[in-house]
Design a protein around this motif. Structure first.
Motif, PDB file in Angstrom:
ATOM      1  N   ASP A  77      16.526   2.994 -19.422  1.00  0.00           N
ATOM      2  CA  ASP A  77      16.160   4.368 -19.077  1.00  0.00           C
ATOM      3  C   ASP A  77      17.310   4.971 -18.268  1.00  0.00           C
ATOM      4  OD1 ASP A  77      15.129   6.727 -18.084  1.00  0.00           O
ATOM      5  OD2 ASP A  77      13.128   5.914 -17.746  1.00  0.00           O
ATOM      6  N   ALA A 134       7.551   7.923 -12.633  1.00  0.00           N
ATOM      7  CA  ALA A 134       6.285   8.469 -13.150  1.00  0.00           C
ATOM      8  C   ALA A 134       6.001   7.980 -14.564  1.00  0.00           C
ATOM      9  CB  ALA A 134       6.317   9.995 -13.103  1.00  0.00           C
ATOM     10  N   ALA A 135       7.057   7.679 -15.324  1.00  0.00           N
ATOM     11  CA  ALA A 135       6.859   7.188 -16.699  1.00  0.00           C
ATOM     12  C   ALA A 135       6.078   5.870 -16.695  1.00  0.00           C
ATOM     13  CB  ALA A 135       8.208   7.017 -17.396  1.00  0.00           C
ATOM     14  N   CYS A 136       6.131   5.135 -15.612  1.00  0.00           N
ATOM     15  CA  CYS A 136       5.378   3.862 -15.521  1.00  0.00           C
ATOM     16  C   CYS A 136       3.871   4.112 -15.585  1.00  0.00           C
ATOM     17  CB  CYS A 136       5.713   3.128 -14.223  1.00  0.00           C
ATOM     18  SG  CYS A 136       7.427   2.595 -14.139  1.00  0.00           S
ATOM     19  N   LEU A 137       3.454   5.326 -15.202  1.00  0.00           N
ATOM     20  CA  LEU A 137       2.019   5.636 -15.228  1.00  0.00           C
ATOM     21  C   LEU A 137       1.491   5.738 -16.662  1.00  0.00           C
ATOM     22  CD1 LEU A 137       2.043   8.329 -12.404  1.00  0.00           C
ATOM     23  CD2 LEU A 137       1.060   6.027 -12.249  1.00  0.00           C
ATOM     24  N   ASP A 138       2.401   5.869 -17.624  1.00  0.00           N
ATOM     25  CA  ASP A 138       1.992   5.972 -19.035  1.00  0.00           C
ATOM     26  C   ASP A 138       1.936   4.608 -19.726  1.00  0.00           C
ATOM     27  OD1 ASP A 138       1.910   8.733 -18.784  1.00  0.00           O
ATOM     28  OD2 ASP A 138       4.041   8.935 -19.305  1.00  0.00           O
ATOM     29  N   LEU A 139       2.298   3.547 -19.022  1.00  0.00           N
ATOM     30  CA  LEU A 139       2.232   2.210 -19.634  1.00  0.00           C
ATOM     31  C   LEU A 139       0.765   1.803 -19.793  1.00  0.00           C
ATOM     32  CD1 LEU A 139       5.088   0.485 -17.563  1.00  0.00           C
ATOM     33  CD2 LEU A 139       5.170   1.190 -19.975  1.00  0.00           C
ATOM     34  N   PRO A 140       0.473   0.850 -20.676  1.00  0.00           N
ATOM     35  CA  PRO A 140      -0.919   0.437 -20.867  1.00  0.00           C
ATOM     36  C   PRO A 140      -1.545  -0.077 -19.563  1.00  0.00           C
ATOM     37  CG  PRO A 140       0.520  -0.511 -22.562  1.00  0.00           C
ATOM     38  CD  PRO A 140       1.413   0.143 -21.561  1.00  0.00           C
ATOM     39  N   SER A 143      -0.446  -3.030 -16.813  1.00  0.00           N
ATOM     40  CA  SER A 143       1.001  -3.297 -16.824  1.00  0.00           C
ATOM     41  C   SER A 143       1.508  -3.490 -15.396  1.00  0.00           C
ATOM     42  CB  SER A 143       1.761  -2.128 -17.456  1.00  0.00           C
ATOM     43  OG  SER A 143       1.416  -1.989 -18.812  1.00  0.00           O
ATOM     44  N   TYR A 184       1.036   2.897  -6.996  1.00  0.00           N
ATOM     45  CA  TYR A 184       0.393   4.199  -7.197  1.00  0.00           C
ATOM     46  C   TYR A 184      -1.046   4.058  -6.742  1.00  0.00           C
ATOM     47  CZ  TYR A 184      -0.692   8.769  -8.907  1.00  0.00           C
ATOM     48  OH  TYR A 184      -1.069  10.096  -8.967  1.00  0.00           O
TER      49      TYR A 184
END
Ligand SMILES: O=C(O)[C@H](O)COP(=O)(O)O
Length: 215
Positions: A77, A134-140, A143, A184
């Motif tokens: 990333d 913040a993209a980590c919040l979209d992981l399944p 995670s 988070y």
């Protein structure tokens, strides 16, 4: 609760030589490789599901070593790159002229929109690092990601989560292969958001590299 581990890459040749790296690159030293192995040994039982690295060579190499230990792959990333330090990249810290030192101070002192010529401001760095986190919040669900990034970039992220200005990162020592963690948190008492669990932990390293400014 999403837990995200934050690791600065292992020591590089230019870290050891006190050269400014920014988005330029130099390889890990033998010590840097060893530090990455020690991070892997420490986190292999943490249930890490994703290793996400800045796309620069030093973070990729560190991430590969850690991901091998965790049994997962590496994704890249570019938002996790180090601050772009423009025309001062690759320069020896001790070789700056008074004018160049003044450019560096614009960033270090938090001058609004301060930047090294052809470089990036701390505000821009902060925005892209927060977007990467913040993209980590979209992981399944379930995670547990580990991000591999850089000294100023991670310092800026942790400082701003704490509500400090981005340039407060200068007051936070994140040595090579130190581990930080942010969670988070959604609670009744606190507006949902990131909480700093730990910052700059080096207890897993047998040979911590001194910060380039301490050498
Ligand atoms: O030289 C730099 O770019 C910074 O001071 C440290 O960056 P690094 O964490 O990529 O070594």
């Amino acid at each position: 609760m999403l837990q995200v581990y934050l690791v600065r890459h292992g020591e590089t040749r230019w870290n050891a030589e006190r050269r400014i790296q920014g988005q330029s690159d130099s390889p890990l030293t033998a010590k840097g490789e060893r530090q990455a192995v020690q991070v892997g040994e420490r986190v292999r039982t943490y249930g890490i599901t994703h290793v996400i690295a800045s796309d620069l060579g030093r973070t990729r190499r560190t991430a590969e070593i850690i991901a091998d230990a965790c049994g997962c792959g590496v994704t890249l990333d570019a938002r996790l790159r180090e601050l772009d330090m423009g025309v001062l990249e690759q320069r020896h810290l001790d070789s700056l002229t008074a004018e160049e030192e003044e450019w560096r101070r614009l960033v270090v002192n938090g001058t609004p929109d301060g930047r090294i010529p052809q470089g990036e401001s701390m505000q821009e760095l902060s925005e892209r690092m927060h977007a990467g986190l913040a993209a980590c919040l979209d992981l399944p669900p379930g995670s547990r990601p580990l991000l591999v990034s850089h000294g100023i970039a991670l310092g800026c992220l942790v400082s701003t989560i704490l509500g400090l200005p981005a340039h407060a990162e200068r007051r936070l020592r994140l040595r090579n292969c130190s581990i930080s963690r942010v969670d988070y948190q959604e609670s009744l008492w606190l507006a949902p958001g990131w909480v700093v669990e730990t910052a700059g932990d080096i207890s897993h390293l047998d040979t911590p590299a001194l910060d380039e400014l301490q050498r």
